[in-house]
Design an enzyme around this catalytic site. Structure first.
Site, mmCIF file in Angstrom:
data_model
loop_
_atom_site.group_PDB
_atom_site.id
_atom_site.type_symbol
_atom_site.label_atom_id
_atom_site.label_comp_id
_atom_site.label_asym_id
_atom_site.label_seq_id
_atom_site.Cartn_x
_atom_site.Cartn_y
_atom_site.Cartn_z
ATOM 1 C CE LYS A 45 2.598 3.640 -35.674
ATOM 2 N NZ LYS A 45 3.364 3.782 -34.422
ATOM 3 C CG ASN A 51 -5.390 7.116 -28.988
ATOM 4 O OD1 ASN A 51 -5.161 8.150 -29.623
ATOM 5 N ND2 ASN A 51 -6.484 6.960 -28.293
ATOM 6 N N PRO A 71 4.959 1.948 -41.353
ATOM 7 C CG PRO A 71 6.101 1.527 -39.370
ATOM 8 C CD PRO A 71 6.317 1.746 -40.830
#
Length: 277
Positions: free
Chosen positions: A210, A120, A227
DNA sequence: TACCAGGCTCCTT
DNA sequence: AAGGAGCATGGT
């Protein structure tokens, strides 16, 4: 393209599948900096190399020939991979755009910590956080800092980790380094099948599916992973016309690209982020 | 000002 | 098993 060895130097002539900028900007590696127009410095773990481009020749200047020969995956025939991807999946414009990309074989611990930080987050900021981590805790080498070891992070004062601007990832970095320092095995992953390896890696703090797939791809060179981040989600949306869960997208893409998934993912990722390259 | 970035943890159903 | 809130930080 052919590869030869000189004193402290790897030389690549006619580098059809080795583009310094493409490799460095393909989002798999973060510790690099530009020195001059045709020259970059790259650090992996505690080792350094210099990358230079001339007309029809690339030079990798380093004291660690074998390490970087392996690191840049120089024994793999990318022409063959690209030919297969083109003929089976019709993505020649994508592979042509990123034809100089290679999938690196990076240091395992460095890759784990780097991709915990990547979660993120955006690439310029990831680079900054890693820089500050290395400056704070990395061993002093000749004119640069090594990537800190698990021990160095585990035994550091937490305030140091908390002050590199990593946000909530600071706790993950610290906890994972401690697990590894306490003996969490990383070499045995090499011989695990991918689903077992993924499950094993996700036990680490800050490592989800991921990030685990990025570690498996960029450190363990496992090619049957795909991914899925926000950019690959856009690729999936273009192709399938719907939004699905990351798990579903990754399963679909891995099933489609099989043992070339890792390569395909990287070409597609790089192509989708065109405006950022 | 909001939204976004190589998502994860933790808590509910 | 699957879904959603909350999350630090800095760029746009």
């Amino acid at each position: 393209m052919n590869i030869s060895k000189d004193t402290n130097k790897i030389i690549i002539n006619n580098p059809t599948h080795f583009d310094i900028m493409q490799i460095l900007k393909s989002g798999q590696v973060f510790r690099y900096s530009q020195l001059q127009d045709n020259s970059y410095q790259l650090i992996s773990s505690d080792k350094k190399c210099l990358l230079r481009k001339y007309q029809d020749r690339i030079e990798i200047i380093t004291e660690h020939f074998d390490y970087f020969y392996d690191y840049f995956d120089l024994s793999t025939d990318y022409t063959k991979i690209i030919d297969t991807l083109n003929s089976q999946y019709g993505i020649s414009s994508v592979t042509e755009y990123g034809r100089g990309i290679r999938i690196l074989k990076q240091d395992i611990f460095e890759t784990i910590i780097s991709f915990i930080i990547s979660a993120n987050n955006n690439i310029p900021r990831i680079k900054g956080i890693i820089d500050r981590l290395c400056n704070a805790l990395g061993k002093d080498c000749d004119n640069y800092k090594a990537f800190p070891t698990a021990e160095q992070i585990a035994l550091a004062n937490y305030d140091i980790i908390d002050n590199i601007g990593a946000g909530y990832r600071a706790r993950y970095i610290y906890d994972t380094a401690n697990m590894i320092y306490q003996g969490y095995e990383l070499d045995s992953i090499k011989t695990m099948d991918t689903s077992k390896a993924r499950k094993y890696l996700t036990a680490l703090s800050g490592v989800g599916p991921k990030v685990a797939d990025c570690i498996l791809l960029f450190a363990y060179h496992k090619m049957d992973v795909f991914p899925v981040d926000t950019w690959i989600a856009k690729v999936y949306l273009d192709e399938c016309g719907v939004c699905d869960s990351n798990k579903k997208m990754s399963n679909y893409l891995t099933h489609k690209y099989k043992n070339l998934s890792g390569y395909a993912q990287q070409y597609l990722f790089y192509y989708k982020r065109k405006s950022h390259n």
